[in-house]
Design an enzyme around this catalytic site. Structure first.
Site, PDB file in Angstrom:
ATOM      1  N   LYS A  22      -1.956 -27.151 -20.406  1.00 13.09           N
ATOM      2  CA  LYS A  22      -0.601 -26.465 -20.504  1.00 13.09           C
ATOM      3  C   LYS A  22       0.072 -27.781 -21.056  1.00 13.09           C
ATOM      4  O   LYS A  22       0.958 -27.744 -22.057  1.00 13.09           O
ATOM      5  CB  LYS A  22       0.119 -25.946 -19.429  1.00 13.09           C
ATOM      6  N   ASN A  23       0.426 -28.804 -19.975  1.00 13.64           N
ATOM      7  CA  ASN A  23       1.352 -29.955 -20.464  1.00 13.64           C
ATOM      8  C   ASN A  23       0.871 -30.918 -21.542  1.00 13.64           C
ATOM      9  O   ASN A  23       1.822 -31.519 -22.215  1.00 13.64           O
ATOM     10  CB  ASN A  23       1.561 -30.577 -19.224  1.00 13.64           C
ATOM     11  N   CYS A 116      10.905 -24.419 -14.798  1.00 11.03           N
ATOM     12  CA  CYS A 116      10.924 -24.230 -13.342  1.00 11.03           C
ATOM     13  C   CYS A 116      12.335 -24.915 -12.672  1.00 11.03           C
ATOM     14  O   CYS A 116      12.438 -26.098 -13.109  1.00 11.03           O
ATOM     15  CB  CYS A 116       9.614 -24.874 -12.892  1.00 11.03           C
ATOM     16  N   ARG A 121      16.378 -32.288 -13.262  1.00 11.63           N
ATOM     17  CA  ARG A 121      15.567 -32.293 -14.446  1.00 11.63           C
ATOM     18  C   ARG A 121      16.506 -32.771 -15.634  1.00 11.63           C
ATOM     19  O   ARG A 121      16.591 -32.027 -16.800  1.00 11.63           O
ATOM     20  CB  ARG A 121      15.085 -30.922 -14.835  1.00 11.63           C
ATOM     21  N   ASP A 304       2.228 -32.085  -9.500  1.00 16.77           N
ATOM     22  CA  ASP A 304       1.951 -30.653  -9.807  1.00 16.77           C
ATOM     23  C   ASP A 304       0.974 -30.152  -8.806  1.00 16.77           C
ATOM     24  O   ASP A 304       0.759 -28.808  -8.644  1.00 16.77           O
ATOM     25  CB  ASP A 304       1.379 -30.509 -11.216  1.00 16.77           C
ATOM     26  N   ARG A 396       3.148 -18.275 -16.851  1.00 17.65           N
ATOM     27  CA  ARG A 396       3.507 -19.444 -17.889  1.00 17.65           C
ATOM     28  C   ARG A 396       2.596 -20.566 -17.843  1.00 17.65           C
ATOM     29  O   ARG A 396       2.488 -21.239 -18.994  1.00 17.65           O
ATOM     30  CB  ARG A 396       4.860 -20.253 -17.416  1.00 17.65           C
TER      31      ARG A 396
HETATM   32  N1  EPU Z   1      14.065 -37.743 -15.226  1.00 20.35           N
HETATM   33  C1  EPU Z   1      15.306 -38.211 -15.454  1.00 20.35           C
HETATM   34  N2  EPU Z   1      15.621 -38.155 -16.740  1.00 20.35           N
HETATM   35  C2  EPU Z   1      14.883 -38.005 -17.858  1.00 20.35           C
HETATM   36  C3  EPU Z   1      13.681 -37.413 -17.562  1.00 20.35           C
HETATM   37  C4  EPU Z   1      13.117 -37.467 -16.308  1.00 20.35           C
HETATM   38  O1  EPU Z   1      15.727 -38.714 -14.526  1.00 20.35           O
HETATM   39  O2  EPU Z   1      15.423 -37.957 -18.856  1.00 20.35           O
HETATM   40  C5  EPU Z   1      13.440 -37.542 -13.997  1.00 20.35           C
HETATM   41  C6  EPU Z   1      13.107 -36.259 -13.558  1.00 20.35           C
HETATM   42  O3  EPU Z   1      14.184 -35.765 -13.206  1.00 20.35           O
HETATM   43  C7  EPU Z   1      11.825 -36.118 -12.636  1.00 20.35           C
HETATM   44  C8  EPU Z   1      11.282 -37.458 -13.102  1.00 20.35           C
HETATM   45  O4  EPU Z   1      12.072 -38.339 -13.797  1.00 20.35           O
HETATM   46  O5  EPU Z   1      12.773 -36.773 -11.469  1.00 20.35           O
HETATM   47  C9  EPU Z   1       9.739 -37.252 -13.777  1.00 20.35           C
HETATM   48  O6  EPU Z   1      10.112 -36.368 -14.977  1.00 20.35           O
HETATM   49  P1  EPU Z   1       9.215 -36.332 -16.435  1.00 20.35           P
HETATM   50  O7  EPU Z   1       9.933 -36.651 -17.401  1.00 20.35           O
HETATM   51  O8  EPU Z   1       8.195 -37.210 -15.892  1.00 20.35           O
HETATM   52  O9  EPU Z   1       8.900 -34.897 -16.201  1.00 20.35           O
HETATM   53  P2  EPU Z   1       8.666 -33.768 -17.144  1.00 20.35           P
HETATM   54  O10 EPU Z   1       8.200 -34.301 -18.640  1.00 20.35           O
HETATM   55  O11 EPU Z   1       9.900 -33.073 -17.417  1.00 20.35           O
HETATM   56  C10 EPU Z   1       6.118 -33.030 -16.899  1.00 20.35           C
HETATM   57  C11 EPU Z   1       5.569 -31.949 -16.652  1.00 20.35           C
HETATM   58  C12 EPU Z   1       5.864 -31.557 -15.355  1.00 20.35           C
HETATM   59  C13 EPU Z   1       5.408 -32.569 -14.199  1.00 20.35           C
HETATM   60  C14 EPU Z   1       5.944 -33.883 -14.793  1.00 20.35           C
HETATM   61  C15 EPU Z   1       5.493 -35.145 -14.063  1.00 20.35           C
HETATM   62  C16 EPU Z   1       5.682 -30.774 -18.866  1.00 20.35           C
HETATM   63  C17 EPU Z   1       6.243 -29.526 -19.765  1.00 20.35           C
HETATM   64  N3  EPU Z   1       5.960 -30.779 -17.745  1.00 20.35           N
HETATM   65  O12 EPU Z   1       7.562 -32.877 -16.757  1.00 20.35           O
HETATM   66  O13 EPU Z   1       4.939 -30.366 -14.947  1.00 20.35           O
HETATM   67  O14 EPU Z   1       5.621 -32.345 -13.031  1.00 20.35           O
HETATM   68  O15 EPU Z   1       5.637 -34.117 -16.299  1.00 20.35           O
HETATM   69  O16 EPU Z   1       4.146 -35.407 -14.187  1.00 20.35           O
HETATM   70  O17 EPU Z   1       4.756 -31.638 -19.270  1.00 20.35           O
HETATM   71  C18 EPU Z   1       4.169 -28.407 -13.914  1.00 20.35           C
HETATM   72  O18 EPU Z   1       3.374 -28.352 -14.740  1.00 20.35           O
HETATM   73  O19 EPU Z   1       4.122 -27.791 -12.868  1.00 20.35           O
HETATM   74  C19 EPU Z   1       5.440 -29.451 -14.212  1.00 20.35           C
HETATM   75  C20 EPU Z   1       6.330 -29.209 -13.637  1.00 20.35           C
END
Ligand code: EPU
Length: 420
Positions: A22-23, A116, A121, A304, A396
Site C-alpha cells: 500500500k505505502n 488515519c 501528522r 505499522d 483502505r
Molecule cells: N512529521 C512531521 N512533519 C512532517 C512529516 C512528518 O512532524 O512534515 C512527523 C509525523 O507527524 C510523524 C513522523 O514525522 O510523527 C513520521 O511521519 P512520516 O512522514 O514518516 O509518515 P508518513 O509519510 O505520513 C508513512 C506511512 C505510514 C507510516 C509512516 C512511518 C504512507 C501513506 N503512510 O506515513 O503508514 O506509519 O510512513 O513509517 O506511506 C499505515 O500504513 O498504517 C501508516 C500510517
C-alpha cells in the site's frame, strides 16, 4: 454500513499470498503524473486508497486502465486542476500530488490530506523542502497553494527522516534545475521502489535506501514500468496471526529481508518459523515469551506493526512493555482489546501488557487501519463471535482480507449492519 463478523478459534493453514505494498503503490500512482508519456504498474493492491488516487488521476485528465493488479496510466494529456476537498481528504497519500504537480506545472492547489487519525501528522517538513527548492507555499486554513517560477536543486537536511517528505521532495526535485541532495532521508524499502520507478522513466536519483539521496534534475520523463514491492505490513500482520493460530501457515510472495526486525523479535519471543528469501511458514507457539518493544524508523521495528503486535503480547507469558515512537495516537484499539479480556494499561504512546489472557468475542470498532487489523487478529484468536464496525479503515489498506483469511480456514465475513 458494513461490519466484519468473525467466529474465532479456528486454526489457519495453507498459503496467504501477499499483495503489493500500500505505502509504495500510493506514492507510485501519483508519481506516474511526472511521466510525459505512459506508465505501467504491476502488482497494484486492490485497496480503496488505490481507487481514490485513480479518481484524482481522472480529474487531472489522465487515462487509466486497470486489469486485476495491472494499472496503466497515460499522463501525456495531464491538466493541472485544483484537487477538491473531498478527494484531498480521502487519504493521506493525496499529498504526493503536491510534489508531482509542482514538478510538472510549478503550481498546485489542494487541501490538507486525510488519512488515519493516529497523530497530528503535520506536513511542515514537506513544505520546507518545496520552499528550499524555490517554491512559495500559501496556506489558508486547510487549503494550500504552491507556486514556483522555477525549481532549483539544493541541499536539504530533513528535521526528521519522514517517509512522506522524502518522497514528496524527491518528486518535486526530479525535474528541478541542477542537483538536489536530501540528507537525513527516510530509508524505507518503499522509497527505493519509488526511486526505481522514477529512474526507469529517466530520472537520475542515487542513494535511495540510504540517508543521503542525490537527484540530478532532468527535463523529460519517458514511458516506464514498475512492479510494486510486496507489502511488508500485510505480511507482518499475517505472520503475527500465524504465531497465534497457524498450522504451517505460509506467508508467500514477500521480501523477507524487509521484515527482519519483526522476525528477530518473534525469535526472541520463542516463536518458531521457517523463512526463506520470499516466504515465512509459521505455526502456533504455545510458550510465547513476553518482550519489550519499541518502534523505530526503518530498519527498526515498524510502527505499522505495533498494533497487530499488541495482540500477540496479550498471549505472551509475563509482562511486555511497548513504546510507540513515531505517532502520538496509536493506542485507540487498546480499550477494545481490554473489552475482549486483555490486561493492558496504556498511556498515549506506551503500554504494559500482562499475559497470557484468553480473549472473548464481542462488539469492537476499527479505530484506524492498523488498529482495525489488530481487531481482526483478536477476533480470529478469540472464543465466540466478534463484530467489527468502521471497517472502511481496514479496507483502505488490506487487499482482499476476507477472502485471503477464509482461504486458510478462518470463519470471517463482511455483512451489512441492520438498521433498527
Ligand atoms: N512529521 C512531521 N512533519 C512532517 C512529516 C512528518 O512532524 O512534515 C512527523 C509525523 O507527524 C510523524 C513522523 O514525522 O510523527 C513520521 O511521519 P512520516 O512522514 O514518516 O509518515 P508518513 O509519510 O505520513 C508513512 C506511512 C505510514 C507510516 C509512516 C512511518 C504512507 C501513506 N503512510 O506515513 O503508514 O506509519 O510512513 O513509517 O506511506 C499505515 O500504513 O498504517 C501508516 C500510517
Amino acid at each position: 454500513m458494513k461490519q466484519i463478523v468473525i467466529n474465532g478459534g479456528k486454526t489457519l493453514s495453507g498459503t496467504i499470498n501477499i499483495s503489493g505494498a500500500k505505502n509504495s503503490a500510493v506514492a507510485i500512482i501519483p508519481a506516474a503524473v511526472l511521466c510525459d508519456e505512459q506508465t505501467t504498474i504491476y502488482n497494484v493492491p486492490n485497496i480503496s486508497d488505490r481507487d481514490a488516487l485513480i479518481d484524482i488521476l481522472h480529474l487531472l485528465n489522465c487515462e487509466t486502465s486497470l486489469n486485476a493488479d495491472l494499472l496503466k496510466i497515460d499522463s501525456s494529456k495531464l491538466e493541472n486542476k485544483k484537487i477538491p476537498l473531498e478527494l484531498s481528504k480521502k487519504m493521506r497519500a493525496s499529498y504526493y500530488f503536491m510534489g508531482a504537480l509542482l514538478s510538472r506545472f510549478k503550481h498546485v492547489e489542494m487541501y490538507f490530506p486525510g488519512g488515519c487519525n493516529i497523530g497530528k501528522r503535520p506536513i511542515d517538513i514537506h513544505i520546507k523542502g518545496f520552499e528550499a527548492l524555490g517554491a512559495k507555499v500559501k496556506i489558508k486554513g486547510d487549503f494550500f497553494t504552491i507556486d514556483a517560477e522555477e525549481l532549483k536543486g539544493t541541499n536539504i537536511t530533513l528535521d526528521f527522516a519522514s517517509v512522506g517528505a522524502t518522497i514528496n521532495i524527491m518528486l518535486a526535485a526530479v525535474k528541478a534545475q541542477g542537483k538536489t541532495v536530501i540528507r537525513n532521508a527516510a530509508r524505507e524499502a518503499e522509497i527505493v521502489n519509488i526511486a526505481t520507478f522514477l529512474n526507469n522513466m529517466g530520472a537520475k536519483i542515487s542513494g535511495a535506501g540510504t540517508s543521503v539521496i542525490r537527484i540530478e534534475g532532468v527535463d523529460y520523463l519517458h514511458r516506464a514500468m514498475i512492479e510494486v514491492i510486496p507489502d511488508r505490513i500485510e505480511a507482518g500482520t499475517y505472520i503475527i496471526l500465524g504465531a497465534m493460530i497457524g498450522d504451517n501457515l505460509k506467508i508467500d510472495n514477500i521480501i523477507t529481508e524487509h521484515i527482519d526486525a519483526l522476525l528477530s523479535k518473534l525469535k526472541e519471543m520463542n516463536v518458531k518459523f521457517i523463512a526463506d528469501d520470499t516466504s515465512v511458514t509459521i505455526s502456533k507457539c504455545d510458550n510465547i515469551k513476553a518482550t519489550n518493544l519499541k518502534t523505530a524508523v526503518y530498519p527498526g521495528f515498524v510502527t505499522d506493526l505495533g498494533q497487530p503486535m499488541s495482540v500477540l503480547l496479550t498471549q505472551a507469558n509475563g509482562v511486555s512493555m511497548f513504546e510507540e515512537t513515531i505517532w502520538e495516537n496509536r493506542m485507540g484499539h487498546v480499550k477494545y482489546l481490554n473489552k475482549m479480556g486483555a490486561n493492558i494499561k496504556n498511556g498515549n504512546t506506551n503500554s504494559i501488557t500482562i499475559g497470557p489472557t484468553p480473549l472473548s468475542g464481542c462488539e469492537v470498532e476499527a479505530t484506524d487501519l492498523r488498529g482495525g487489523a489488530a481487531m481482526v487478529l483478536a477476533g480470529l484468536i478469540a472464543d465466540g463471535t466478534t463484530t467489527i464496525t468502521s471497517i472502511e479503515h481496514i479496507l483502505r489498506g488490506y487487499d482482499s482480507i476476507i477472502t485471503k483469511l477464509k482461504n486458510v480456514g478462518a470463519d470471517i465475513k463482511i455483512e451489512e449492519i441492520k438498521e433498527n
